[in-house]
Each structure stands twice: as structure tokens, then as C-alpha cells.
Design an enzyme around this catalytic site. Structure first.
Site, PDB file in Angstrom:
ATOM      1  N   CYS B  98      46.336  38.113  20.898  1.00  0.00           N
ATOM      2  CA  CYS B  98      46.928  38.810  22.019  1.00  0.00           C
ATOM      3  C   CYS B  98      48.390  38.853  21.832  1.00  0.00           C
ATOM      4  CB  CYS B  98      46.593  38.384  23.326  1.00  0.00           C
ATOM      5  SG  CYS B  98      44.942  37.858  23.645  1.00  0.00           S
ATOM      6  N   CYS B 135      40.615  45.918  23.909  1.00  0.00           N
ATOM      7  CA  CYS B 135      41.661  45.377  22.995  1.00  0.00           C
ATOM      8  C   CYS B 135      41.092  44.549  21.890  1.00  0.00           C
ATOM      9  CB  CYS B 135      42.687  44.418  23.715  1.00  0.00           C
ATOM     10  SG  CYS B 135      44.214  45.396  23.920  1.00  0.00           S
ATOM     11  N   CYS B 201      27.416  42.473  57.008  1.00  0.00           N
ATOM     12  CA  CYS B 201      27.798  41.175  57.119  1.00  0.00           C
ATOM     13  C   CYS B 201      29.384  41.187  57.214  1.00  0.00           C
ATOM     14  CB  CYS B 201      27.517  40.180  56.004  1.00  0.00           C
ATOM     15  SG  CYS B 201      25.710  39.845  56.108  1.00  0.00           S
ATOM     16  N   HIS B 202      30.063  41.807  56.221  1.00  0.00           N
ATOM     17  CA  HIS B 202      31.469  41.706  55.869  1.00  0.00           C
ATOM     18  C   HIS B 202      32.263  42.881  57.073  1.00  0.00           C
ATOM     19  CE1 HIS B 202      31.083  38.768  53.109  1.00  0.00           C
ATOM     20  NE2 HIS B 202      30.237  39.658  52.203  1.00  0.00           N
ATOM     21  N   CYS B 243      25.317  38.181  45.987  1.00  0.00           N
ATOM     22  CA  CYS B 243      25.095  38.736  47.562  1.00  0.00           C
ATOM     23  C   CYS B 243      24.012  39.453  47.600  1.00  0.00           C
ATOM     24  CB  CYS B 243      26.305  39.580  48.099  1.00  0.00           C
ATOM     25  SG  CYS B 243      27.571  38.531  48.443  1.00  0.00           S
TER      26      CYS B 243
END
Lengths: 108, 282, 138
Positions: B98, B135, B201-202, B243
Site C-alpha cells: 500500500c 487497489c 427498534c432504532h 440484526c
């Protein structure tokens, strides 16, 4: 074991006789021997069973570790720094491998 | 028969008395220096759905919060260290690491804050994993890393760390818009035998408990997250899978276009919160 | 299929309640303490165990132990399949007789710390840590 990497924090300098706080972390699965794989077979235990910290050859702390220490074992403790020198941290794996890290400290 | 039982179960589960020990006024200051924004005004597109936008950090116990406040307490940082080594390691037929092209990980400051985003050349929305693998395969001529392989998780943490403290700012218009709309639709779709949507829920029940879990708003500004449960880093797609599986549905795959869309939408709900990666959660 | 009392409670009241029921201490906790003290009597006072009241996840529970003047502190988790957690032995350059670490707890239980003091005597303390298991986060 590959990918077992220590991460240690030691202050760069201290006054003679000062007490410093050291934090150590090492990436290690700490396989407890309690888990079973998807076929129901127990996964064999492989943990780091001992951790030591020495300064200029004298012992600061020596920890006997059991499987109940969490994955990626972490320790925080204090050391007295009588003079400049080198801390050596050593972790002993069940499989016989030994991992080490060293950190120097100057008096100032 | 399904709906009433699921409803009753949900109601019973949410009726638990709060035993929260989370301190809502606590500030997230890392290493005593870097102060992060963990609560902010909702982005316009939320249209009143949330009163304020809160990072997952604010829902955790004081002990868990403390783990993130020092880079030597944060277990996620050992994986960043591993990625630093990997950054310098040559891999692939092109003989590059990298570092051969990107001198310093610090070059990536700002990237995580905008992800996932539309990539012009590819003509699609890309997540961090897709940039990294592009990459690796195109320029390094190396093998792609698995979405949730340890090297990918580590590199994700390293690159994301460079944006820590910057506000999440994903684009929801222009070429990304249709993907964003798809993600939004998924967010409000009920899945599984339990027929629960993300919003149930959220959005409707954050701060309440579902069985033993203190529900957060499900913001993703902290990803990749060091989860105490796995004692390892996990990604947004890993959590989406978990979830949806918890609603007792067959779930989508990590890296699937559905999850890329959901990742974009969920990220946009947190626009304005600071990137916290690598964060620590339960 | 026979159900244990725990199973029946779980089915009736939900896993959250079951998680709050303390795990029974095993006989080997007593053995571990006896091995450490050589059978000597264990007092109280002069040792602190800092731990959360409720552990957010049993996999990684931060704890600290402190016993000024101790040469060693042993930590046990009375309800784990194996109660041994670890022993901190303090060397001549220890800056204090305290240490912090993170441990795994299988469920709600007592965590016990026993310190060996410089004069050869022993002191202990314990704390109950509630471990929540069961919820959509897993």
C-alpha cells in the site's frame, strides 16, 4: 502464532524513583477450551498462560493467566523507575511460543 | 397468528424497567485531547423522524465508554497496529505494498467520513472494502481480501481511523440517490418471522430495552467497531446480517448490493456525528 | 425431555430473567482459595475489587484489584466452569499493589479477590457482577 501483536504504553521519561502506569495489550484469541466447533467437537485450549514485566532485569509483575482472561489480554499496572533503562514484557503461549516487547525509558 | 404474537412479545420485551447506567451527558474525549461529537441535530432528510441524532457510544455503560477514551485501552487499536504492518508489506504480482503508492495512511483523512460513496469510474456506490479490494486486485495484482477477513477488518480500521473526529458526510443525492432510496426502503421494511424493521427498534424504540439490550439509534459512525461480544472488529454488514437474522429472516450477504444500499442510508442518518472508528461497543 | 428449573424459568419468564439468576458457586472455588492460602484463615479489609455492577458483555468485563502491601492477589470467578481467573504476583519494582485487566464471566456471579500480604496473612473481598445475556445484540 501469527498476528499476535503486543501494544504497550510506557512513558518516554520519568523522574528517578517515580511511579509510572503501564498499559499492555496483546492480540490473542485466548481460546478457553470451553467452546465447541460447528460439528460439536471441543476447540482445544490455547491461551497465553503467563505475562511478566521486568525492568533492567528486576521483576515488576508476574501474572499467572487462566482461560477466564478475555481475548486480547489487557493489563494495567504500576512500576517504580529507579534509573533509566529498559522494560521487557513477555507473554508465554500454551503452545510454547513466547512473545516479547521492549520499551526504553529515560530519566528527565 | 404471527402478527399478534410478535407484537405481544415485543411489547413484553420492551416493558422491562430501565437499569441503564449510561450517562447521557458524558463527553467522548479521546486521549484527553480529541473531543468527538456524539449528539447532533438530525440531517434534513430525516424529516423529524429523530429528535436528535446520537452515537451508539452514548447508550453504553460507563465502563464500556471508558474503553474508547484512551488509545491504549481501546482493544480495536491492536488491529490498527497490525494494519500498519500490512500497509508496508509487499503483496501481489506487481511487487507493491500500500505504501508504494500511498506514502502514509494519513493520506486517507476524510475518506471514511464520506463512505459509502458513488465511484465515477465503477459507476456504482462503493464501501471501504470495495476501495481496498479494487487497489489490491487492479494495482497490486494481489488477491482480494474476504469482506470480513482479519486483514480487511484491520485495514478498514486503519483507514477509518484517519477520519476520526471528522463529521460523517455521505452524499444522498446525485448518482447515489437511487441507491440511497433503496436503502431507505429497506430500513422501513419489516423482515422475518418477527416482522421487525430497522425503524421499529432504532427509530421508534431507541433508549428502551429489548430483552437485555439497551437499544441505540443504530448509527454507524463508529464502524468498524470492536465488539466486546466477538472480541474483534466488526463491520456494518456484519451487524446488518446479525440484526436481520435476529428477526428470524434469511439475511442478505455481506457485500451484497442490498447491504451497500442499506449502509449508505444508515450512514446518512448519522450525518453530523463524528467518525469514531475504531469504536468500542458491547 | 426433562427441563431443569432454570430451563422452565427461562421458558416462562424469558432469558433476561434467567441471566439475572446467579450461577451457583462451585466447590472448586473453595479449593482454589485453600490452595492459595495453604489452609490459613482469610480476613477482610485492606483489599478492593473494582468491577461494574452490570457487565455489558460477559466476554470482556473490566476489573481492578488493589491491596496495599500485598505480594500477590488471586482472582476467582465463582460461577465460571473453572473459577480460576488469574494471579498477580508483584515483584520488587512494582509501583503499587494493584492491577487491572478484563475477564470473561459466564453469567451473573460473585468475583472474589484474595490477597497475600507481606506478613504472610490473607485478606479477601468479593463483588457480585450481573451479566446480561440475551437480547437482539446477542
Amino acid at each position: 502464532m501469527s498476528d499476535v501483536k503486543p501494544r504497550v504504553r510506557v512513558p518516554k521519561t520519568a523522574s528517578a524513583g517515580e511511579t509510572i502506569t503501564i498499559k499492555t495489550l496483546i492480540s490473542h484469541r485466548m481460546e478457553s477450551g470451553q467452546r465447541k466447533d460447528s460439528d460439536g467437537n471441543p476447540i482445544p485450549r490455547q491461551i497465553i498462560n503467563r505475562f511478566t514485566c521486568d525492568f533492567n532485569g528486576e521483576n515488576v509483575i508476574d501474572v499467572k493467566m487462566e482461560p477466564a482472561i478475555s481475548t486480547n489480554p489487557y493489563f494495567e499496572f504500576q512500576a517504580v523507575v529507579p534509573a533509566a533503562g529498559e522494560f521487557v514484557f513477555t507473554w508465554y503461549d500454551d503452545n510454547g511460543e513466547v512473545y516479547t516487547e521492549t520499551k526504553s525509558i529515560a530519566i528527565g | 397468528m404471527k402478527k399478534p404474537i410478535a407484537g405481544l412479545a415485543l411489547a413484553a420485551a420492551l416493558a422491562l424497567p430501565s437499569v441503564a447506567v449510561a450517562d447521557e451527558d458524558a463527553k467522548l474525549i479521546i486521549n484527553g485531547e480529541i473531543e468527538l461529537v456524539t449528539e447532533t441535530e438530525p440531517a434534513a432528510h430525516l424529516d423529524g423522524a429523530l429528535r436528535s441524532v446520537r452515537s451508539g457510544w452514548t447508550f453504553r455503560t460507563t465502563e464500556t465508554q471508558a474503553l474508547q477514551m484512551d488509545d491504549f485501552d481501546n482493544p480495536g487499536m491492536i488491529f490498527v497496529d497490525q494494519a500498519l504492518d500490512s500497509f508496508e508489506t509487499v503483496d501481489g504480482a506487481a511487487g507493491k505494498s500500500c505504501a508504494s503508492c500511498h506514502e502514509d495512511p494519513a493520506e486517507f483523512a476524510g475518506l471514511r467520513a464520506q463512505l459509502p460513496k458513488y465511484n465515477e469510474e465503477a459507476g456504482e456506490v462503493w464501501t471501504m472494502e470495495m476501495y481496498v479490494n479494487n487497489c489490491r486486485t487492479e494495482r497490486m495484482e494481489a488477491e482480494a481480501w474476504g469482506w470480513k477477513s482479519q486483514p480487511m477488518l484491520n485495514m478498514n480500521a486503519l483507514i477509518s481511523l484517519q477520519s476520526r473526529g471528522m463529521p460523517v458526510d455521505v452524499a444522498i443525492d446525485g448518482p447515489a440517490q437511487s441507491v440511497w432510496e433503496q436503502g431507505k426502503e429497506m430500513y422501513y421494511t419489516r423482515y422475518g418471522q418477527l416482522e421487525l424493521s430497522c425503524a421499529n427498534c432504532h427509530e421508534d424504540n431507541y433508549d428502551n430495552y429489548i430483552r437485555a439490550d439497551h437499544l441505540s439509534q443504530g448509527q454507524t459512525n463508529g464502524f468498524p467497531v470492536y465488539r466486546l461480544k466477538q472480541a474483534n472488529l466488526i463491520t456494518q454488514h456484519n451487524r446488518f446480517r446479525g440484526c436481520i437474522r435476529d428477526t428470524r429472516a434469511h439475511t442478505f450477504a455481506e457485500g451484497s448490493p442490498e447491504f451497500v444500499a442499506l449502509e449508505l442510508y444508515v450512514a446518512s442518518r448519522g450525518n453530523g456525528l463524528s467518525v469514531e472508528a475504531p469504536s468500542v461497543r458491547n | 425431555m426433562t427441563f431443569t428449573r432454570r430451563d422452565t424459568l427461562v421458558m416462562g419468564l424469558g432469558a433476561t430473567v434467567a441471566a439475572m439468576l446467579p450461577l451457583p458457586a462451585t466447590a472448586s472455588t473453595e479449593d482454589a482459595i485453600a490452595a492459595f492460602t495453604g489452609g490459613a484463615s482469610v480476613g477482610t479489609g485492606g483489599i478492593t475489587l473494582t468491577a461494574p455492577e452490570i457487565a455489558e458483555n460477559g466476554n470482556t468485563v473490566p476489573i481492578s484489584v488493589s491491596a496495599p502491601g500485598a505480594t500477590a492477589i488471586m482472582v476467582l470467578a465463582a460461577g465460571n466452569p473453572n473459577p480460576d481467573v488469574g494471579t498477580f504476583n508483584f515483584g520488587p519494582l512494582a509501583g503499587s499493589h494493584e492491577a487491572s485487566t478484563r475477564i470473561r464471566l459466564a453469567g451473573t456471579q460473585d468475583v472474589i479477590a484474595v490477597a497475600k500480604l507481606a506478613d504472610g496473612s490473607f485478606v479477601q473481598t468479593s463483588a457480585e457482577i450481573k451479566v446480561t445475556i440475551g437480547g437482539c445484540g446477542g
